[in-house]
Design a protein around this motif. Structure first.
Motif, PDB file in Angstrom:
ATOM      1  N   ASP A 192     153.523  77.377  14.409  1.00 42.58           N
ATOM      2  CA  ASP A 192     152.848  78.376  15.251  1.00 42.58           C
ATOM      3  C   ASP A 192     151.442  77.885  15.577  1.00 42.58           C
ATOM      4  N   LEU A 193     151.394  76.996  16.537  1.00 41.83           N
ATOM      5  CA  LEU A 193     150.152  76.331  16.919  1.00 41.83           C
ATOM      6  C   LEU A 193     149.389  77.180  17.927  1.00 41.83           C
ATOM      7  N   PRO A 194     148.067  77.101  17.936  1.00 41.00           N
ATOM      8  CA  PRO A 194     147.266  77.983  18.790  1.00 41.00           C
ATOM      9  C   PRO A 194     147.509  77.803  20.280  1.00 41.00           C
ATOM     10  N   PHE A 195     147.951  76.619  20.706  1.00 40.18           N
ATOM     11  CA  PHE A 195     148.158  76.398  22.137  1.00 40.18           C
ATOM     12  C   PHE A 195     149.553  76.830  22.596  1.00 40.18           C
ATOM     13  N   LEU A 196     150.396  77.321  21.693  1.00 40.54           N
ATOM     14  CA  LEU A 196     151.721  77.806  22.068  1.00 40.54           C
ATOM     15  C   LEU A 196     151.676  79.312  22.292  1.00 40.54           C
ATOM     16  N   ASP A 197     152.290  79.766  23.365  1.00 39.18           N
ATOM     17  CA  ASP A 197     152.256  81.173  23.758  1.00 39.18           C
ATOM     18  C   ASP A 197     153.502  81.892  23.241  1.00 39.18           C
ATOM     19  N   LYS A 198     153.319  82.770  22.262  1.00 40.86           N
ATOM     20  CA  LYS A 198     154.445  83.507  21.695  1.00 40.86           C
ATOM     21  C   LYS A 198     155.048  84.497  22.688  1.00 40.86           C
ATOM     22  N   ASN A 199     154.296  84.835  23.703  1.00 43.68           N
ATOM     23  CA  ASN A 199     154.783  85.792  24.713  1.00 43.68           C
ATOM     24  C   ASN A 199     155.563  85.121  25.843  1.00 43.68           C
ATOM     25  N   ASP A 200     155.628  83.802  25.813  1.00 42.21           N
ATOM     26  CA  ASP A 200     156.389  83.062  26.814  1.00 42.21           C
ATOM     27  C   ASP A 200     157.826  82.938  26.313  1.00 42.21           C
TER      28      ASP A 200
END
Length: 284
Positions: free
Chosen positions: A181-189
């Motif tokens: 769960d990296l900061p540049f990955l969007d969980k809402n995508d």
């Protein structure tokens, strides 16, 4: 007389130019049909310099996977795989080989099977047979290797663990081996979230940890190489992967070099990867 002199000068210049710039291997950009994916798929292929002139010669093959958000043009363009291969083959640090870069992006960007995107089936059931039918490839385990960076590094591990009978070597670079769960990955995508779910379903560390005795023996027939930068966000997962290999007593090579998740690192990795797989092809 003037025409003769001109012709002699032209031929001389051509010979001198040819001597200064001898033939080199080259990268070609191609497509192939896929019934499984129901569309034509792109790929890049590097053919060594003798491929066009020595039509009786057959070659080992390396499948080289790109990373997430990338394409089949990344290794030739950003990684300069053609230039590196030419240099190493000319110096005999690597044997002549064919290098294939599949296209795993554009539609779903996923090396794994999904109900709408059976890329793993495509790779094994269509791409490998297509390459071996259309190019002069030595189609056996001893002369087939796989490598990749980041998401393609994870794909490398999953492919080599699911089919150890097909590959003599697996070179994993900065592998994205399980969900992070990296900061540049969007969980809402939803696209990214689906991909992350698939990555976790193919958790490379757990694959090794959960391997039974028979599987472990099969994995020992693959020459494993893990290459990861000390500043890479995949460093900890890669060290966990090493620990899992060690616990199962599966031989491997490891390089931890200065660097992060960058093309500078992966370009430099080719100078290690191509000689490594060459030695595997040669049985060294």
């Amino acid at each position: 007389m003037k025409k003769l002199i001109f012709l002699v000068l032209f031929v001389t210049a051509y010979v001198v130019s040819f001597a200064q710039f001898p033939p080199q291997g080259k990268v070609e950009y191609k497509t192939m049909p896929s019934k499984i994916l129901n569309e034509d798929r792109e790929y890049s292929i590097y053919l060594p310099k003798s491929y066009a002139t020595n039509t009786d010669k057959t070659y080992p093959v390396l499948y080289l996977l790109h990373g997430g958000g990338g394409s089949h043009k990344d290794w030739p363009g950003r990684g300069h795989v053609g230039d590196v291969a030419n240099q190493l083959m000319d110096s005999n640090e690597a044997c002549e080989m064919i290098i294939v870069c599949p296209e795993a992006g554009k539609t779903f960007m996923n090396y794994f099977n999904h109900p709408e995107w059976r890329f793993q089936d495509y790779f094994f059931e269509e791409m490998i047979p297509f390459i071996e039918s259309n190019y002069r490839v030595i189609g056996d385990k001893k002369h087939r290797a796989i490598a990749g960076l980041s998401m393609g590094g994870g794909g490398t591990v999953v492919y080599a663990t699911s089919h150890p009978e097909l590959f003599c070597a697996a070179y994993e670079m900065s592998g994205y081996l399980y969900r992070q769960d990296l900061p540049f990955l969007d969980k809402n995508d939803p696209v990214q979230e689906r991909l992350q779910t698939l990555v976790e379903e193919h958790n490379c560390v757990k694959i090794i940890q959960n391997a039974d005795a028979q599987t472990v023996e099969a994995l020992k027939t693959v020459n494993w190489f893990i290459d990861c930068g000390d500043d890479d966000f995949t460093f900890d997962p890669n060290m966990e992967f090493i620990a899992a290999l060690r616990a199962k007593q599966i031989p491997y090579q490891l390089r931890v070099r200065d660097g992060g998740h960058t093309w500078e690192y992966w370009h430099s990795a080719l100078y290690i990867a191509l000689p490594f797989v060459s030695n595997c092809f040669r049985g060294i």
